[in-house]
Design a protein around this motif. Structure first.
Motif: not given
Length: 353
Positions: A314-333
């Motif tokens: 569950l903790i790893a899932l939280a970290w992976w969510t943060v990493i994926s969010l950053i990737v998506h945000a960067v691609r949107l920008l």
């Protein structure tokens, strides 16, 4: 049926439990409701062939276009009494971009006979698969879902029936996670995830998609993941691995907020650029295989369960969510930057078509 439609070929071949004529009528009704036949044109359809629905969609969008397979006309929209303006022979291996299914490939076309029926069902099934999706849907269970789709079609089940059965297993999985019964919960979740593939493929293969069916299917898909992750955390107490209240609150908040923000980013990309973020560049299509959505997240939890540490999963899932969010945000920008610079935002697959 509209008088501006001309059928040729054999209407009696059987595919997905219906005749070629019935399939064609369903497909035409579905597509002409969105894009009517142009005034002064007629739609020509060869019932001896089964073809990718994309071809009908394209000829309706571009009057004067005809798709051929060698010397055989497959489908086209031609001016009444006139000649086609654009003739495309698909037997030459021409690839087309399917925006709806996010893929670039040669559309399937095959003459329907008793000997070719099973092959055509297989090709039409895989033709209905999204080209850009997660690794489980793409690689793990296509064959199982094909088998189940054939069974559902033979039983004349509707996609909504499959969706309802899947939703039941989704609720069962949620309950089992909350009790810490992770292995049986994952089994129920896997059944639901496979059926989540089957209902969509059944709808596309039997031409039985509906507005409310899509709403039900996508509504369940959109809502349930945060509940799964939350109740997975609740179930940790049964293993003696419960997180502290503070840690649990932070982990769940990160997962839920990150999930919502990623969905918002995907929606913004569609609204502002007219396409899914995952088809913009090759990297985006690759990252969709593993991004923090339900199926890749279940892989993380499954691996953690094999290690006997569902809490770390569950903790790893939280970290992976943060990493994926950053990737998506960067691609949107980056996309907004490209737009401001005057460069078009086009899918890498569309650019190759």
């Amino acid at each position: 049926m509209d008088q501006n439609i001309v059928f040729s070929g054999n209407p009696d071949g059987i595919i997905w439990g219906m005749t070629a004529s019935e399939r064609a009528h369903r497909l035409i009704a579905q597509e002409t409701a969105k894009q009517p036949i142009a005034a002064g044109y007629e739609l020509q359809v060869n019932l001896s062939y089964v073809f990718d629905p994309l071809l009908l969609r394209l000829v309706l969008e571009t009057p004067g276009t005809v798709f051929m397979w060698g010397s055989a006309l497959i489908v086209g929209q031609v001016a009444a009494g006139g000649r086609p303006e654009h003739v495309i022979d698909l037997s030459e291996g021409r690839k087309l971009y399917n925006r709806q299914l996010r893929k670039l490939e040669q559309p399937f076309v095959r003459e329907l006979t008793p000997a070719t029926r099973r092959e055509i069902e297989r090709r039409s099934y895989f033709g209905a698969y999204k080209g850009v999706t997660d690794l489980l849907t793409k690689y793990l269970w296509p064959e199982l879902a094909l088998w189940l789709t054939r069974i559902a079609a033979s039983l004349h089940m509707t996609p909504n029936m499959v969706t309802a059965i899947g939703a039941t297993f989704c609720l069962v999985a949620t309950y089992l996670f909350a009790q810490g019964m992770y292995w049986t919960g994952i089994l129920a979740a896997m059944i639901f995830m496979v059926l989540d593939t089957v209902d969509g493929k059944l709808a596309r293969c039997t031409i039985t998609s509906s507005k409310w069916g899509n709403v039900a299917d996508h509504g369940v898909d959109l809502i349930h993941p945060p509940f799964w992750w939350y109740f997975w955390g609740v179930g940790l107490s049964a293993w003696g691995l419960a997180l502290s209240p503070e840690s649990f609150a932070v982990v769940i908040a990160v997962i839920v907020v990150g999930y919502i923000l990623q969905r918002l980013i995907e929606g913004m990309f569609i609204k502002d650029f007219g396409m899914d973020i995952h088809v913009w560049g090759r990297f985006d299509s690759w990252f969709r295989l593993i991004t923090a959505r339900r199926n890749p997240n279940m892989v993380i939890l499954f691996v953690s369960l094999l290690a006997g540490r569902p809490d770390l999963g569950l903790i790893a899932l939280a970290w992976w969510t943060v990493i994926s969010l950053i990737v998506h945000a960067v691609r949107l920008l980056q996309a907004y930057g490209e737009k401001r610079a005057g460069r078009p935002i086009v899918s890498w697959m569309e650019a190759r078509a």
